[in-house]
Design a protein around this motif. Structure first.
Motif, PDB file in Angstrom:
ATOM      1  N   ALA A  77       4.567  16.464 -22.215  1.00  0.00           N
ATOM      2  CA  ALA A  77       4.002  17.747 -22.655  1.00  0.00           C
ATOM      3  C   ALA A  77       2.929  17.500 -23.713  1.00  0.00           C
ATOM      4  O   ALA A  77       2.879  16.431 -24.336  1.00  0.00           O
ATOM      5  CB  ALA A  77       5.109  18.636 -23.210  1.00  0.00           C
ATOM      6  N   THR A  78       2.058  18.508 -23.880  1.00  0.00           N
ATOM      7  CA  THR A  78       1.031  18.484 -24.926  1.00  0.00           C
ATOM      8  C   THR A  78       1.532  19.362 -26.071  1.00  0.00           C
ATOM      9  O   THR A  78       1.922  20.512 -25.840  1.00  0.00           O
ATOM     10  CB  THR A  78      -0.294  19.076 -24.394  1.00  0.00           C
ATOM     11  N   LEU A  79       1.546  18.814 -27.277  1.00  0.00           N
ATOM     12  CA  LEU A  79       2.043  19.563 -28.435  1.00  0.00           C
ATOM     13  C   LEU A  79       0.883  20.092 -29.278  1.00  0.00           C
ATOM     14  O   LEU A  79       0.040  19.321 -29.759  1.00  0.00           O
ATOM     15  CB  LEU A  79       2.912  18.655 -29.310  1.00  0.00           C
ATOM     16  N   LEU A  80       0.838  21.425 -29.418  1.00  0.00           N
ATOM     17  CA  LEU A  80      -0.074  22.045 -30.383  1.00  0.00           C
ATOM     18  C   LEU A  80       0.707  22.059 -31.700  1.00  0.00           C
ATOM     19  O   LEU A  80       1.516  22.954 -31.947  1.00  0.00           O
ATOM     20  CB  LEU A  80      -0.432  23.468 -29.936  1.00  0.00           C
TER      21      LEU A  80
ATOM     22  N   TYR B 276       3.203  18.204 -18.128  1.00  0.00           N
ATOM     23  CA  TYR B 276       3.805  19.288 -17.366  1.00  0.00           C
ATOM     24  C   TYR B 276       3.660  20.622 -18.078  1.00  0.00           C
ATOM     25  O   TYR B 276       3.505  21.672 -17.444  1.00  0.00           O
ATOM     26  CB  TYR B 276       5.304  18.979 -17.129  1.00  0.00           C
ATOM     27  N   ALA B 277       3.705  20.585 -19.426  1.00  0.00           N
ATOM     28  CA  ALA B 277       3.713  21.847 -20.176  1.00  0.00           C
ATOM     29  C   ALA B 277       2.989  21.704 -21.503  1.00  0.00           C
ATOM     30  O   ALA B 277       2.713  20.585 -21.968  1.00  0.00           O
ATOM     31  CB  ALA B 277       5.154  22.294 -20.438  1.00  0.00           C
ATOM     32  N   PHE B 278       2.689  22.842 -22.090  1.00  0.00           N
ATOM     33  CA  PHE B 278       2.038  22.937 -23.387  1.00  0.00           C
ATOM     34  C   PHE B 278       3.115  23.478 -24.339  1.00  0.00           C
ATOM     35  O   PHE B 278       3.759  24.492 -24.030  1.00  0.00           O
ATOM     36  CB  PHE B 278       0.873  23.919 -23.246  1.00  0.00           C
ATOM     37  N   VAL B 279       3.306  22.801 -25.467  1.00  0.00           N
ATOM     38  CA  VAL B 279       4.400  23.144 -26.375  1.00  0.00           C
ATOM     39  C   VAL B 279       3.852  23.537 -27.735  1.00  0.00           C
ATOM     40  O   VAL B 279       2.889  22.932 -28.223  1.00  0.00           O
ATOM     41  CB  VAL B 279       5.352  21.923 -26.525  1.00  0.00           C
TER      42      VAL B 279
ATOM     43  N   PHE C  39       4.094  32.430 -23.723  1.00  0.00           N
ATOM     44  CA  PHE C  39       4.932  31.272 -24.059  1.00  0.00           C
ATOM     45  C   PHE C  39       6.394  31.695 -24.011  1.00  0.00           C
ATOM     46  O   PHE C  39       6.733  32.846 -24.325  1.00  0.00           O
ATOM     47  CB  PHE C  39       4.601  30.769 -25.467  1.00  0.00           C
ATOM     48  N   ILE C  40       7.242  30.748 -23.612  1.00  0.00           N
ATOM     49  CA  ILE C  40       8.676  31.009 -23.438  1.00  0.00           C
ATOM     50  C   ILE C  40       9.442  30.139 -24.436  1.00  0.00           C
ATOM     51  O   ILE C  40       9.187  28.929 -24.517  1.00  0.00           O
ATOM     52  CB  ILE C  40       9.125  30.609 -22.004  1.00  0.00           C
ATOM     53  N   PRO C  41      10.391  30.715 -25.202  1.00  0.00           N
ATOM     54  CA  PRO C  41      11.191  29.877 -26.113  1.00  0.00           C
ATOM     55  C   PRO C  41      12.009  28.861 -25.307  1.00  0.00           C
ATOM     56  O   PRO C  41      12.570  29.201 -24.264  1.00  0.00           O
ATOM     57  CB  PRO C  41      12.117  30.869 -26.820  1.00  0.00           C
ATOM     58  N   LEU C  42      12.066  27.624 -25.799  1.00  0.00           N
ATOM     59  CA  LEU C  42      12.832  26.595 -25.080  1.00  0.00           C
ATOM     60  C   LEU C  42      14.330  26.862 -25.197  1.00  0.00           C
ATOM     61  O   LEU C  42      15.084  26.610 -24.271  1.00  0.00           O
ATOM     62  CB  LEU C  42      12.515  25.211 -25.647  1.00  0.00           C
TER      63      LEU C  42
ATOM     64  N   GLY D  34      14.841  30.386 -30.341  1.00  0.00           N
ATOM     65  CA  GLY D  34      14.291  29.197 -31.014  1.00  0.00           C
ATOM     66  C   GLY D  34      12.793  29.332 -31.275  1.00  0.00           C
ATOM     67  O   GLY D  34      12.136  30.227 -30.734  1.00  0.00           O
ATOM     68  N   ARG D  35      12.289  28.432 -32.096  1.00  0.00           N
ATOM     69  CA  ARG D  35      10.884  28.512 -32.499  1.00  0.00           C
ATOM     70  C   ARG D  35       9.987  27.524 -31.745  1.00  0.00           C
ATOM     71  O   ARG D  35       8.793  27.462 -32.005  1.00  0.00           O
ATOM     72  CB  ARG D  35      10.775  28.240 -34.004  1.00  0.00           C
ATOM     73  N   ARG D  36      10.581  26.692 -30.883  1.00  0.00           N
ATOM     74  CA  ARG D  36       9.751  25.818 -30.039  1.00  0.00           C
ATOM     75  C   ARG D  36       9.555  26.541 -28.709  1.00  0.00           C
ATOM     76  O   ARG D  36      10.528  26.909 -28.049  1.00  0.00           O
ATOM     77  CB  ARG D  36      10.412  24.455 -29.863  1.00  0.00           C
ATOM     78  N   LEU D  37       8.279  26.770 -28.376  1.00  0.00           N
ATOM     79  CA  LEU D  37       7.974  27.527 -27.162  1.00  0.00           C
ATOM     80  C   LEU D  37       7.126  26.678 -26.231  1.00  0.00           C
ATOM     81  O   LEU D  37       6.458  25.737 -26.686  1.00  0.00           O
ATOM     82  CB  LEU D  37       7.214  28.817 -27.520  1.00  0.00           C
TER      83      LEU D  37
END
Ligand SMILES: CC(C)(COP(=O)(O)OP(=O)(O)OC[C@H]1O[C@@H](n2cnc3c(N)ncnc32)[C@H](O)[C@@H]1OP(=O)(O)O)[C@@H](O)C(=O)NCCC(=O)NCCS
Length: 150
Positions: free
Chosen positions: A71-74, A108-111, A128-131, A135-138
């Motif tokens: 995943a790509t983390l912002l 696969y996803a942007f986090v 964006f969907i919470p994991l 939670g605060r990681r989406l």
């Protein structure tokens, strides 16, 4: 005038840490300017991963059985408080989407990590969907992001 988004840890990160992170290749920092001395906003990108078990079952069942998905983390996103509400946050977010899409490194996803409920609602407005529940990681699958640019 120095950059000031109003969230002290983000301001401090930008002042003291962003350059080091870029030099050490642990995060890339992208800065928005209007050509003047003071930045209008910035964001950082880095690689991360999401455990397959963390993803909603409806998505996970269509993925290969690898333990985790790239995943790509912002990591951080901020707009100077003097320039809030002018869609610069959106501009920076879409610039980050576009870089992630154009990368030759597959993700696969942007986090994103929302620092509080207001930040989380900024991201949920872009689907964006919470994991984890509450939670605060989406995250947002890159396939959904690709559709925004189609
Ligand atoms: C969150 C932030 C980046 C938004 O930047 P901005 O340039 O003011 O936002 P934009 O003008 O691009 O707004 C785009 C949309 O998001 C909404 N929005 C903006 N800030 C929001 C917030 N804090 N909470 C919820 N929604 C927000 C806007 O209302 C707008 O929605 P609309 O399309 O319905 O009008 C900015 O407020 C900021 O830097 N905050 C401090 C740092 C922070 O919280 N960063 C988030 C990552 S942890």
């Amino acid at each position: 005038m120095a950059f000031e988004c109003g969230v002290e840890p983000l301001d401090r990160y930008f002042r003291t840490q962003a350059g080091q992170d870029a030099r050490k290749r642990v995060a890339s920092c992208f800065v928005l300017t209007d050509g003047g001395a003071s930045p209008l906003g910035f964001y950082t990108l880095a690689a991360t991963s999401i455990a397959l078990a963390e993803l909603p079952h409806t998505l996970a069942r269509r993925l290969p059985r690898y333990p985790s998905m790239p995943a790509t983390l912002l990591g951080r996103l901020a707009v100077d408080r003097r320039y809030r509400g002018r869609r610069l946050g959106e501009l920076l977010l879409f610039d980050a989407f576009s870089r992630a899409l154009r990368s030759e490194v597959a993700t696969y996803a942007f986090v994103v990590d929302a620092k509080d409920d207001a930040a989380a609602s900024f991201y949920t407005a872009y689907r964006f969907i919470p994991l984890t529940e509450g939670g605060r990681r989406l995250f947002l699958p890159m396939a959904e992001i690709a559709k925004l640019f189609a």
